[in-house]
Write a protein that holds these residues in place. Sequence first.
Motif, PDB file in Angstrom:
ATOM      1  N   LEU A  67       2.598   1.609  -3.516  1.00  0.00           N
ATOM      2  CA  LEU A  67       1.663   1.991  -4.573  1.00  0.00           C
ATOM      3  C   LEU A  67       1.201   3.438  -4.395  1.00  0.00           C
ATOM      4  CD1 LEU A  67      -0.539  -1.217  -5.015  1.00  0.00           C
ATOM      5  CD2 LEU A  67       1.288  -0.377  -6.511  1.00  0.00           C
TER       6      LEU A  67
ATOM      7  N   LEU B  73      -0.546  -8.903 -13.299  1.00  0.00           N
ATOM      8  CA  LEU B  73       0.041  -9.560 -12.139  1.00  0.00           C
ATOM      9  C   LEU B  73       0.835 -10.746 -12.680  1.00  0.00           C
ATOM     10  CD1 LEU B  73       0.450 -10.039  -9.148  1.00  0.00           C
ATOM     11  CD2 LEU B  73      -1.748 -11.233  -9.085  1.00  0.00           C
TER      12      LEU B  73
ATOM     13  N   ILE C 240       2.736  -5.914 -11.474  1.00  0.00           N
ATOM     14  CA  ILE C 240       3.155  -6.325 -10.146  1.00  0.00           C
ATOM     15  C   ILE C 240       3.686  -7.740 -10.330  1.00  0.00           C
ATOM     16  CG2 ILE C 240       2.422  -6.873  -7.798  1.00  0.00           C
ATOM     17  CD1 ILE C 240       0.208  -4.768  -8.115  1.00  0.00           C
TER      18      ILE C 240
ATOM     19  N   ILE D 221      -2.950  -9.110  -2.886  1.00  0.00           N
ATOM     20  CA  ILE D 221      -2.633  -8.196  -3.985  1.00  0.00           C
ATOM     21  C   ILE D 221      -3.906  -7.731  -4.676  1.00  0.00           C
ATOM     22  CG2 ILE D 221      -1.491  -7.995  -6.228  1.00  0.00           C
ATOM     23  CD1 ILE D 221       0.556 -10.083  -5.174  1.00  0.00           C
TER      24      ILE D 221
ATOM     25  N   LEU E 102      -4.586   2.483 -10.698  1.00  0.00           N
ATOM     26  CA  LEU E 102      -3.592   1.770 -11.489  1.00  0.00           C
ATOM     27  C   LEU E 102      -4.060   1.629 -12.934  1.00  0.00           C
ATOM     28  CD1 LEU E 102      -2.812  -0.979  -8.830  1.00  0.00           C
ATOM     29  CD2 LEU E 102      -1.345   0.936  -9.473  1.00  0.00           C
TER      30      LEU E 102
ATOM     31  N   THR F  57       1.675   6.152  -7.384  1.00  0.00           N
ATOM     32  CA  THR F  57       0.507   6.736  -8.039  1.00  0.00           C
ATOM     33  C   THR F  57       0.171   8.147  -7.566  1.00  0.00           C
ATOM     34  OG1 THR F  57      -0.969   5.695  -6.400  1.00  0.00           O
ATOM     35  CG2 THR F  57      -0.531   4.468  -8.432  1.00  0.00           C
TER      36      THR F  57
ATOM     37  N   LYS G 147      -4.887  -3.685  -4.771  1.00  0.00           N
ATOM     38  CA  LYS G 147      -4.808  -2.928  -6.024  1.00  0.00           C
ATOM     39  C   LYS G 147      -6.115  -2.228  -6.383  1.00  0.00           C
ATOM     40  CE  LYS G 147      -4.318  -5.325  -9.914  1.00  0.00           C
ATOM     41  NZ  LYS G 147      -5.546  -5.214 -10.729  1.00  0.00           N
ATOM     42  N   LYS G 148      -7.222  -2.675  -5.800  1.00  0.00           N
ATOM     43  CA  LYS G 148      -8.507  -2.014  -6.052  1.00  0.00           C
ATOM     44  C   LYS G 148      -8.536  -0.591  -5.510  1.00  0.00           C
ATOM     45  CE  LYS G 148     -11.303  -6.258  -5.789  1.00  0.00           C
ATOM     46  NZ  LYS G 148     -12.340  -6.964  -4.999  1.00  0.00           N
TER      47      LYS G 148
ATOM     48  N   ARG H 215       0.832  -1.211   0.000  1.00  0.00           N
ATOM     49  CA  ARG H 215       0.000   0.000   0.000  1.00  0.00           C
ATOM     50  C   ARG H 215       0.864   1.257   0.000  1.00  0.00           C
ATOM     51  NH1 ARG H 215      -5.339  -0.342   0.661  1.00  0.00           N
ATOM     52  NH2 ARG H 215      -6.237  -2.346   1.295  1.00  0.00           N
TER      53      ARG H 215
END
Length: 286
Positions: A79, A138, A102, A123, A132, A83, A127-128, A76
């Motif tokens: 990312l 993945l 990833i 993961i 991204l 981002t 990622k939600k 987390r």
Amino acid sequence: MQRVSKRLNTSNHSRDAAGLTYIYPVVSRRAGGVSVGINLNPNNACNWRCIYCQVPELKRGAAPPIDLEKLERELRGFLHELTLGDFMQQQVPPEARTIQDIALSGNGEPTSAKEFEHVIELIGHVKKDFPLPSHLKLVLITNGSLINRPQVQAGLRRMANLNGEVWFKLDSATREGRLRINNSQMSLNRVQANIALAASLCPTWIQTCVFSLNGQPMSDEEVRAYLNFLKDLLQAGVPLKGVLVYGIARASHQPEAKLLSRVDRAWFDQFCGQIRQLGLEVKQSY
């Protein structure tokens, strides 16, 4: 998160670049941009010992118990930096400032982690929560030796729903070649069965590293065996995505390092062309 000390490039795949246990950034030749690496083997343990491996102090073994809470915090946090922070601008060359995947890779065989299925689930959950790219994949980079384990198969099924891909290592299609290159005694029948199983669960690419050993590239006999093995997979109806062929770009940390060198570009291109003639897509990184 600790700052990376110097700008990333395709030759810098340091697993501690971000000062984290499980997460590390890579500018990947094969991915074509930033790959968020997940290292499930911080103990430098693997069930194979490939002679071109860049892991220092590599030892035989499996992944240690995975601290899933710590992995989630690190993923987390990283990312968020990618981002919403300035990581891309500060650490990544302009032409590579896109998050491509990833990737479960790291310092050993990732499927040796008993928590493998839970890692994939984690993961997908994390990622939600981040903006991204829709194309983000993945990727599991694996020697494929543990595909028969139920938790690995369950993880691959989850991966298939997360735009997942398996990159299945195949450096030789002879017993002698696999023993020499990978220090593996897995039979060719088992390799074939595991590739077929992986491809039935998640989109699968063959991944092959080519290099010269003692100044000589893969022998004609090895090339024939390799191409015949791919033909057999296709004739058996195994739904391969294609083949990823790459040369060595970073120094090995294994005892055989001084014996390894890059193959001639003409040989490399010819080898890739022979695979394409079988009807397979080839992505090459010389």
